[in-house]
Scaffold this active site. Structure first.
Site, PDB file in Angstrom:
ATOM      1  N   ALA A  66      28.721  43.541  40.033  1.00 26.46           N
ATOM      2  CA  ALA A  66      27.464  43.165  39.387  1.00 26.46           C
ATOM      3  C   ALA A  66      27.444  43.830  38.022  1.00 26.46           C
ATOM      4  O   ALA A  66      28.103  44.856  37.799  1.00 26.46           O
ATOM      5  CB  ALA A  66      26.299  43.633  40.245  1.00 26.46           C
ATOM      6  N   GLY A 110      30.099  43.742  43.590  1.00 22.72           N
ATOM      7  CA  GLY A 110      29.659  42.353  43.724  1.00 22.72           C
ATOM      8  C   GLY A 110      30.818  41.367  43.662  1.00 22.72           C
ATOM      9  O   GLY A 110      30.745  40.282  44.245  1.00 22.72           O
ATOM     10  N   GLU A 113      32.114  41.198  47.005  1.00 16.97           N
ATOM     11  CA  GLU A 113      31.091  40.550  47.833  1.00 16.97           C
ATOM     12  C   GLU A 113      31.101  39.034  47.636  1.00 16.97           C
ATOM     13  O   GLU A 113      30.959  38.275  48.591  1.00 16.97           O
ATOM     14  CB  GLU A 113      29.716  41.148  47.502  1.00 16.97           C
ATOM     15  CG  GLU A 113      29.615  42.596  47.983  1.00 16.97           C
ATOM     16  CD  GLU A 113      28.372  43.316  47.484  1.00 16.97           C
ATOM     17  OE1 GLU A 113      28.196  43.407  46.254  1.00 16.97           O
ATOM     18  OE2 GLU A 113      27.572  43.784  48.309  1.00 16.97           O
ATOM     19  N   GLU A 133      30.227  51.040  44.745  1.00 14.97           N
ATOM     20  CA  GLU A 133      28.824  51.288  44.366  1.00 14.97           C
ATOM     21  C   GLU A 133      28.412  52.738  44.555  1.00 14.97           C
ATOM     22  O   GLU A 133      27.592  53.267  43.810  1.00 14.97           O
ATOM     23  CB  GLU A 133      27.885  50.379  45.180  1.00 14.97           C
ATOM     24  CG  GLU A 133      27.939  48.903  44.799  1.00 14.97           C
ATOM     25  CD  GLU A 133      28.975  48.109  45.587  1.00 14.97           C
ATOM     26  OE1 GLU A 133      29.911  48.719  46.169  1.00 14.97           O
ATOM     27  OE2 GLU A 133      28.862  46.865  45.620  1.00 14.97           O
TER      28      GLU A 133
HETATM   29  N1  CO8 Z   1      29.371  45.621  34.701  1.00 14.67           N
HETATM   30  C1  CO8 Z   1      29.285  45.517  33.358  1.00 14.67           C
HETATM   31  N2  CO8 Z   1      30.372  45.662  32.554  1.00 14.67           N
HETATM   32  C2  CO8 Z   1      31.563  45.928  33.134  1.00 14.67           C
HETATM   33  C3  CO8 Z   1      31.707  46.047  34.534  1.00 14.67           C
HETATM   34  C4  CO8 Z   1      30.529  45.870  35.331  1.00 14.67           C
HETATM   35  N3  CO8 Z   1      30.568  45.931  36.675  1.00 14.67           N
HETATM   36  N4  CO8 Z   1      33.004  46.325  34.800  1.00 14.67           N
HETATM   37  C5  CO8 Z   1      33.643  46.364  33.625  1.00 14.67           C
HETATM   38  N5  CO8 Z   1      32.794  46.127  32.609  1.00 14.67           N
HETATM   39  C6  CO8 Z   1      33.078  46.076  31.179  1.00 14.67           C
HETATM   40  C7  CO8 Z   1      33.280  47.466  30.618  1.00 14.67           C
HETATM   41  O1  CO8 Z   1      32.037  48.088  30.353  1.00 14.67           O
HETATM   42  C8  CO8 Z   1      34.097  47.157  29.382  1.00 14.67           C
HETATM   43  O2  CO8 Z   1      33.238  46.654  28.389  1.00 14.67           O
HETATM   44  P1  CO8 Z   1      33.202  47.343  26.904  1.00 14.67           P
HETATM   45  O3  CO8 Z   1      34.590  47.067  26.382  1.00 14.67           O
HETATM   46  O4  CO8 Z   1      32.127  46.587  26.211  1.00 14.67           O
HETATM   47  O5  CO8 Z   1      32.955  48.783  27.143  1.00 14.67           O
HETATM   48  C9  CO8 Z   1      34.962  45.989  29.821  1.00 14.67           C
HETATM   49  O6  CO8 Z   1      34.325  45.431  30.961  1.00 14.67           O
HETATM   50  C10 CO8 Z   1      36.370  46.410  30.229  1.00 14.67           C
HETATM   51  O7  CO8 Z   1      36.245  47.406  31.224  1.00 14.67           O
HETATM   52  P2  CO8 Z   1      37.025  48.816  31.168  1.00 14.67           P
HETATM   53  O8  CO8 Z   1      37.268  49.214  29.759  1.00 14.67           O
HETATM   54  O9  CO8 Z   1      36.308  49.760  32.056  1.00 14.67           O
HETATM   55  O10 CO8 Z   1      38.434  48.375  31.814  1.00 14.67           O
HETATM   56  P3  CO8 Z   1      39.468  49.337  32.567  1.00 14.67           P
HETATM   57  O11 CO8 Z   1      40.712  48.529  32.720  1.00 14.67           O
HETATM   58  O12 CO8 Z   1      39.570  50.659  31.920  1.00 14.67           O
HETATM   59  O13 CO8 Z   1      38.831  49.557  34.025  1.00 14.67           O
HETATM   60  C11 CO8 Z   1      37.702  48.880  36.036  1.00 14.67           C
HETATM   61  C12 CO8 Z   1      38.679  48.477  34.908  1.00 14.67           C
HETATM   62  C13 CO8 Z   1      38.374  49.948  36.927  1.00 14.67           C
HETATM   63  C14 CO8 Z   1      37.455  47.631  36.879  1.00 14.67           C
HETATM   64  C15 CO8 Z   1      36.393  49.443  35.440  1.00 14.67           C
HETATM   65  O14 CO8 Z   1      35.914  48.530  34.467  1.00 14.67           O
HETATM   66  C16 CO8 Z   1      35.282  49.677  36.431  1.00 14.67           C
HETATM   67  O15 CO8 Z   1      35.332  50.644  37.191  1.00 14.67           O
HETATM   68  N6  CO8 Z   1      34.252  48.794  36.447  1.00 14.67           N
HETATM   69  C17 CO8 Z   1      33.100  48.945  37.257  1.00 14.67           C
HETATM   70  C18 CO8 Z   1      33.407  48.672  38.705  1.00 14.67           C
HETATM   71  C19 CO8 Z   1      32.162  48.855  39.543  1.00 14.67           C
HETATM   72  O16 CO8 Z   1      31.623  49.943  39.665  1.00 14.67           O
HETATM   73  N7  CO8 Z   1      31.685  47.764  40.155  1.00 14.67           N
HETATM   74  C20 CO8 Z   1      30.497  47.802  40.973  1.00 14.67           C
HETATM   75  C21 CO8 Z   1      29.287  47.476  40.169  1.00 14.67           C
HETATM   76  S1  CO8 Z   1      27.778  47.615  41.081  1.00 14.67           S
HETATM   77  C22 CO8 Z   1      27.744  46.256  42.106  1.00 14.67           C
HETATM   78  O17 CO8 Z   1      28.576  45.425  42.027  1.00 14.67           O
HETATM   79  C23 CO8 Z   1      26.657  46.040  43.117  1.00 14.67           C
HETATM   80  C24 CO8 Z   1      25.509  46.883  42.869  1.00 14.67           C
HETATM   81  C25 CO8 Z   1      24.538  46.809  44.006  1.00 14.67           C
HETATM   82  C26 CO8 Z   1      23.425  47.796  43.735  1.00 14.67           C
HETATM   83  C27 CO8 Z   1      22.104  47.169  43.875  1.00 14.67           C
HETATM   84  C28 CO8 Z   1      21.023  48.155  43.584  1.00 14.67           C
HETATM   85  C29 CO8 Z   1      20.784  48.335  42.093  1.00 14.67           C
END
Ligand code: CO8
Length: 259
Positions: A66, A110, A113, A133
């Site tokens: 998400a 997400g 999911e 998460e």
């Molecule tokens: N949301 C928004 N932006 C994202 C997300 C995300 N989930 N994942 C990556 N991005 C963006 C980064 O911010 C970055 O953007 P920018 O260049 O503008 O900073 C771009 O994508 C590239 O990402 P990275 O530079 O981080 O790429 P890496 O290769 O270094 O890392 C990863 C890749 C490991 C996948 C890393 O991006 C990461 O850990 N992402 C987040 C993963 C995560 O935590 N997902 C779970 C999100 S929460 C969810 O899904 C459900 C929430 C339910 C909660 C409900 C209650 C609120």
């Protein structure tokens, strides 16, 4: 139809839907949720389409979760008032035709999911799955704790949800999350081929098979067995049942009527 965050394309009887936010690793914001719901509804209503494939744009991610940037400053009351994420449940429940997740990279939070909402997952050998998460101070909100546990069992689901670690495609296949793992460059060919096979089947039989496998998650074995027998018996009244069995006996391919 023009979308902002996804693309759709009909290839014969298969609809290919691509989440198209590569700069955000296809993070799922509310626009993706709405547009994907619309695209699946259009696919479901189109008699020329028999199966859909959902994938992520670019080479790196199916969807990295998400959209954290959309949620970071959102007040708690808004999550509740909007019934945040409920659209995902609605689209999954309403889509009666099958759709396959072709997971080409990260399927996290997400993203994992949504892959699990699909009827099955075909993964590239580069795919990575996880429910991270907990690292954000929250928990899955789109079915991850429930579907993952049903798919891989309590122990591995606990491991993934509590540590937030990722598992690779091979581990995901061993655990039963993924139906097939294929070489990265063959992912879309394999997913499209599987979808074409499904789309070539009798349409009512496809819907019934999907409904019955899904029912196994919602009901007891004895109720599920009755449900299965009744739908099987109903299918025997279709023209496609007559055609399918006649075609077998006559050693020719069937010509489905969809009724
Ligand atoms: N949301 C928004 N932006 C994202 C997300 C995300 N989930 N994942 C990556 N991005 C963006 C980064 O911010 C970055 O953007 P920018 O260049 O503008 O900073 C771009 O994508 C590239 O990402 P990275 O530079 O981080 O790429 P890496 O290769 O270094 O890392 C990863 C890749 C490991 C996948 C890393 O991006 C990461 O850990 N992402 C987040 C993963 C995560 O935590 N997902 C779970 C999100 S929460 C969810 O899904 C459900 C929430 C339910 C909660 C409900 C209650 C609120």
């Amino acid at each position: 139809m023009a979308y902002e965050t996804i693309t759709t394309e009909q290839r014969g009887s298969v609809t290919l839907i691509t989440i198209n936010r590569p700069d955000a690793l296809n993070a799922l914001n509310t626009t993706v949720e709405r547009e994907l719901g619309e695209a699946l509804a259009a696919f479901d209503a189109d008699d020329s389409q028999g199966c859909a494939v959902l994938t992520g744009s670019g080479d790196k991610a199916f969807a990295a979760g998400a959209d954290i940037k959309e949620m970071v400053d959102k007040p708690s009351a808004e999550f509740f008032q909007e019934d945040f994420f409920s659209g995902w449940n609605e689209m999954t429940a309403k889509t009666r035709k099958p759709w396959i997740a072709a997971v080409n990279g990260f399927a996290l939070g997400g993203g994992c999911e949504v892959a699990m909402m699909a009827d099955f997952i075909i993964a590239s050998e580069n795919a990575k799955f996880g429910q991270p998460e907990i690292k954000l101070g929250v928990a899955p909100g789109m079915g991850g704790s429930q579907r993952l546990t049903r798919a891989v069992g309590k122990s591995k689901a606990m491991d993934l949800c509590l540590t937030g670690r990722m598992m690779d495609a091979e581990e995901a296949e061993r655990a039963g999350l993924v139906a097939r793992v294929v070489p990265h460059d063959q992912l879309m060919d394999e997913a499209m081929k599987a979808a074409e096979v499904i789309a070539s089947m009798a349409p009512m039989a496809v819907k019934v098979n999907k409904e019955l496998v899904d029912a196994a998650y919602e009901t007891t074995l004895s109720q599920g067995m009755v449900h299965e027998r009744r739908l099987f018996q109903i299918l025997t009244a279709t023209e496609d049942k007559k055609e399918g069995m006649k075609a077998f006996v006559e050693k020719r391919p069937p010509e489905w009527k969809g009724r």
